[in-house]
Design a protein around this motif. Structure first.
Motif, PDB file in Angstrom:
ATOM      1  N   SER A  95      -8.908   3.968  -9.742  1.00 33.24           N
ATOM      2  CA  SER A  95      -8.492   4.013  -8.331  1.00 33.24           C
ATOM      3  C   SER A  95      -9.569   4.716  -7.529  1.00 33.24           C
ATOM      4  CB  SER A  95      -7.163   4.757  -8.156  1.00 33.24           C
ATOM      5  OG  SER A  95      -6.077   3.989  -8.630  1.00 33.24           O
ATOM      6  N   ILE A  96      -9.571   4.449  -6.230  1.00 29.85           N
ATOM      7  CA  ILE A  96     -10.409   5.185  -5.288  1.00 29.85           C
ATOM      8  C   ILE A  96      -9.507   6.184  -4.591  1.00 29.85           C
ATOM      9  CG2 ILE A  96     -11.820   5.045  -3.201  1.00 29.85           C
ATOM     10  CD1 ILE A  96     -12.584   2.184  -4.117  1.00 29.85           C
ATOM     11  N   HIS A 103      -8.337  11.418   4.450  1.00 25.24           N
ATOM     12  CA  HIS A 103      -7.200  10.507   4.592  1.00 25.24           C
ATOM     13  C   HIS A 103      -6.487  10.732   5.925  1.00 25.24           C
ATOM     14  CE1 HIS A 103      -3.129   8.821   3.806  1.00 25.24           C
ATOM     15  NE2 HIS A 103      -3.866   7.857   3.289  1.00 25.24           N
ATOM     16  N   ALA A 104      -6.411  11.969   6.375  1.00 21.10           N
ATOM     17  CA  ALA A 104      -5.773  12.255   7.659  1.00 21.10           C
ATOM     18  C   ALA A 104      -6.528  11.562   8.792  1.00 21.10           C
ATOM     19  CB  ALA A 104      -5.714  13.761   7.894  1.00 21.10           C
ATOM     20  N   ARG A 105      -7.858  11.549   8.700  1.00 16.43           N
ATOM     21  CA  ARG A 105      -8.664  10.877   9.733  1.00 16.43           C
ATOM     22  C   ARG A 105      -8.501   9.361   9.630  1.00 16.43           C
ATOM     23  NH1 ARG A 105     -14.419  13.768  10.837  1.00 16.43           N
ATOM     24  NH2 ARG A 105     -14.313  12.211  12.509  1.00 16.43           N
ATOM     25  N   MET A 106      -8.456   8.852   8.400  1.00 18.16           N
ATOM     26  CA  MET A 106      -8.267   7.416   8.218  1.00 18.16           C
ATOM     27  C   MET A 106      -6.895   6.970   8.707  1.00 18.16           C
ATOM     28  SD  MET A 106      -9.945   7.090   4.387  1.00 18.16           S
ATOM     29  CE  MET A 106      -9.298   5.438   4.087  1.00 18.16           C
ATOM     30  N   SER A 107      -5.902   7.839   8.572  1.00 13.27           N
ATOM     31  CA  SER A 107      -4.519   7.478   8.904  1.00 13.27           C
ATOM     32  C   SER A 107      -4.356   7.067  10.360  1.00 13.27           C
ATOM     33  CB  SER A 107      -3.578   8.640   8.590  1.00 13.27           C
ATOM     34  OG  SER A 107      -3.540   8.882   7.195  1.00 13.27           O
ATOM     35  N   ARG A 108      -5.214   7.575  11.233  1.00 18.22           N
ATOM     36  CA  ARG A 108      -5.132   7.207  12.653  1.00 18.22           C
ATOM     37  C   ARG A 108      -5.447   5.727  12.868  1.00 18.22           C
ATOM     38  NH1 ARG A 108      -8.026  12.287  13.393  1.00 18.22           N
ATOM     39  NH2 ARG A 108      -9.934  11.138  13.856  1.00 18.22           N
ATOM     40  N   HIS A 109      -6.093   5.110  11.862  1.00 14.98           N
ATOM     41  CA  HIS A 109      -6.490   3.707  11.985  1.00 14.98           C
ATOM     42  C   HIS A 109      -5.756   2.808  10.988  1.00 14.98           C
ATOM     43  CE1 HIS A 109      -9.739   5.211  14.489  1.00 14.98           C
ATOM     44  NE2 HIS A 109     -10.088   6.028  13.524  1.00 14.98           N
ATOM     45  N   ASN A 197      -6.987  10.411 -10.985  1.00 16.85           N
ATOM     46  CA  ASN A 197      -6.389  10.110  -9.681  1.00 16.85           C
ATOM     47  C   ASN A 197      -4.980  10.697  -9.604  1.00 16.85           C
ATOM     48  OD1 ASN A 197      -8.501   8.170  -8.559  1.00 16.85           O
ATOM     49  ND2 ASN A 197      -8.026   7.216 -10.526  1.00 16.85           N
ATOM     50  N   GLU A 198      -4.262  10.553 -10.698  1.00 18.57           N
ATOM     51  CA  GLU A 198      -2.902  11.086 -10.761  1.00 18.57           C
ATOM     52  C   GLU A 198      -2.907  12.614 -10.646  1.00 18.57           C
ATOM     53  OE1 GLU A 198       1.047  10.635 -10.638  1.00 18.57           O
ATOM     54  OE2 GLU A 198      -0.255   8.916 -10.974  1.00 18.57           O
ATOM     55  N   ALA A 208      -4.733   8.316  -3.230  1.00 16.61           N
ATOM     56  CA  ALA A 208      -5.321   7.064  -3.709  1.00 16.61           C
ATOM     57  C   ALA A 208      -5.185   6.007  -2.626  1.00 16.61           C
ATOM     58  CB  ALA A 208      -4.636   6.605  -4.989  1.00 16.61           C
ATOM     59  N   VAL A 209      -6.297   5.365  -2.266  1.00 13.87           N
ATOM     60  CA  VAL A 209      -6.278   4.378  -1.178  1.00 13.87           C
ATOM     61  C   VAL A 209      -6.591   2.964  -1.657  1.00 13.87           C
ATOM     62  CG1 VAL A 209      -6.817   6.052   0.622  1.00 13.87           C
ATOM     63  CG2 VAL A 209      -8.689   4.912  -0.596  1.00 13.87           C
ATOM     64  N   ALA A 210      -7.071   2.826  -2.877  1.00 15.16           N
ATOM     65  CA  ALA A 210      -7.366   1.485  -3.421  1.00 15.16           C
ATOM     66  C   ALA A 210      -7.374   1.568  -4.936  1.00 15.16           C
ATOM     67  CB  ALA A 210      -8.720   0.983  -2.917  1.00 15.16           C
ATOM     68  N   SER A 211      -6.811   0.566  -5.576  1.00 15.33           N
ATOM     69  CA  SER A 211      -6.786   0.528  -7.034  1.00 15.33           C
ATOM     70  C   SER A 211      -7.668  -0.598  -7.547  1.00 15.33           C
ATOM     71  CB  SER A 211      -5.356   0.327  -7.550  1.00 15.33           C
ATOM     72  OG  SER A 211      -4.890  -0.972  -7.190  1.00 15.33           O
TER      73      SER A 211
END
Length: 417
Positions: A95-96, A103-109, A197-198, A208-211
């Motif tokens: 996973s990535i 992630h908090a910054r990505m969450s806005r998008h 990742n776990e 985790a944002v991509a598997s």
């Protein structure tokens, strides 16, 4: 020679990852012993150390990243000791993961329901914001230059037109150090196998944002590798080792055995991670680690060709080799079939298959006259890889991602599968 084996006592290397389970199961549940082998397992902390010990003969072989034997055979890894594999140990399992801050910054998008593709697009927007404000590039780690992790991370970034060589900074970190590096802020994300990742999730330091399941479903992850010389000098031992591992993989893909395998890893203290993260990593679920089903253990030569193309695409190799020759030299389907016959394992009749178009329920003819059900092999970027035209696939990747600069390659006298 005892029982036809050139060598009965062998030493195999592994890393502290849950997808090393087939080695532990084969040793602890008698599958190696059944085939006349006494096996010592050596837990290594980094892939380079494991490779070096196999190349030097300190280890007879071991768990390897699927592209490692190819890079060694092509002389791209600095050692140039040709290696081979006759068995895939696992599919999926990576996973990535990104830091809570990123992630908090990505969450806005991100939309309310986000998948791997949406996460990559969100990251691209954050990178644009950081560039405009003069912030440093995000730092992403992977485990080894010649690894599925490295190529999956690049594939995920490129899907959103993020240039992996200029828009982010990539580095190598041993798997067991990923979480501490993320927590310290030295890296902003990573691509690694479980349980790391776990562990980040359960410790509350990463998301985790991509598997691997989303990036290229049911794609090869680890293989059982030895040097070409060792395989030549120990053909019967090699065959017995693969046969034992096939049986271990078959045992592992019985749902009732996964919890027992997790308990084995905890008991033997192979992975220095909380028991709960090991159990969660090994449970059977959609997109989780596959050890046996769907011809998971078979060394498809088309996978070898795909990895060579990644080495070309990302400038690790500047001249295209003869794909068919390298694939047949490194991924030993013949040895697998011989080992499989010892344990009654059906084998695919073909050595190559396309990737990206197969859905659940597809099958391939087997050597016993029947057929084998295969898992889905969808790719995040929607591409379909045909091993019969590898250079055509590579050319499509060039046109599909204008933000990514590709190497200038030489293709003279290339023999394709």
């Amino acid at each position: 020679m005892i029982n036809g084996l050139e060598k009965c006592r062998i030493r195999l290397g592994m890393l502290p990852l849950v997808d090393a389970a087939p080695l532990l199961v084969a040793r602890s549940y008698g599958f190696f012993a059944k085939h006349g082998l006494e096996v010592e397992l050596s837990v290594e902390r980094a892939w380079a150390a494991l490779r070096d010990k196999v190349a030097a003969g300190v280890l007879d072989g071991g768990q390897m990243l699927a592209p490692m034997p190819i890079a060694a055979t092509l002389g791209l890894d600095g050692f140039a000791v040709p290696m081979v594999t006759a068995m895939v140990m696992s599919l999926n399992g990576n996973s990535i993961t990104v830091s809570k801050h990123l992630h908090a910054r990505m969450s806005r998008h991100l939309p309310d329901v986000a998948d791997a593709g949406a996460a990559a697009i969100a990251l691209a927007r954050v990178i644009e914001e950081q560039r405009a404000s003069g912030e440093r590039r995000p730092v992403f780690a992977h485990v080894f230059p010649f690894s599925a992790h490295h190529y999956e991370l690049r594939m995920w970034l490129a899907s959103a037109d993020i240039d992996p060589d200029n828009d982010v900074q990539l580095c190598v970190v041993p798997p067991s150090q990923m979480v501490s590096e993320l927590e310290s802020g030295r890296i902003d994300g990573y691509c690694v196998g479980e349980p790391w990742n776990e562990v980040a999730l359960q410790r509350g330091v990463g998301v985790a944002v991509a598997s691997k399941h989303e990036i290229w479903n049911n794609s090869p992850e680890k293989v059982l590798g030895v040097t070409r010389e060792w395989a030549h000098e120990h053909p019967n031992t090699h065959r017995a080792m693969v046969a034992a591992m096939i049986e271990a993989a078959r045992w592992l893909d019985q749902p009732e055995n996964r919890l027992e395998a997790a308990a084995l890893m905890v008991r033997d203290s192979v992975v220095n991670a909380p028991a709960a993260s090991i159990v969660a990593s090994l449970r059977m679920r959609t997109g989780g680690i596959v050890f046996h089903r769907g011809a998971a253990t078979y060394p498809w030569r088309s996978h070898a060709v795909w990895f060579i193309l990644q080495m070309l695409r990302w400038k690790q190799c500047w001249m295209a080799p003869n794909f068919a020759d390298v694939a047949s030299d490194v991924y030993r389907c013949e040895t697998y079939r011989e080992a499989a016959a010892l344990v009654g394992e059906p084998c695919p009749r073909a050595e190559y298959k396309s990737e990206g178009a197969r859905h659940i329920g597809s099958s391939t003819p087997s050597t016993d006259g029947g057929s084998i059900m295969l898992g889905s092999d969808a790719m995040l970027d929607g591409s379909i890889f045909d091993a019969a035209d590898p250079l055509g696939w590579l050319q499509l990747q060039r046109h599909g991602h204008p933000a990514v600069e590709f190497a200038s390659l030489e293709f003279a006298n290339v023999r394709q599968p």
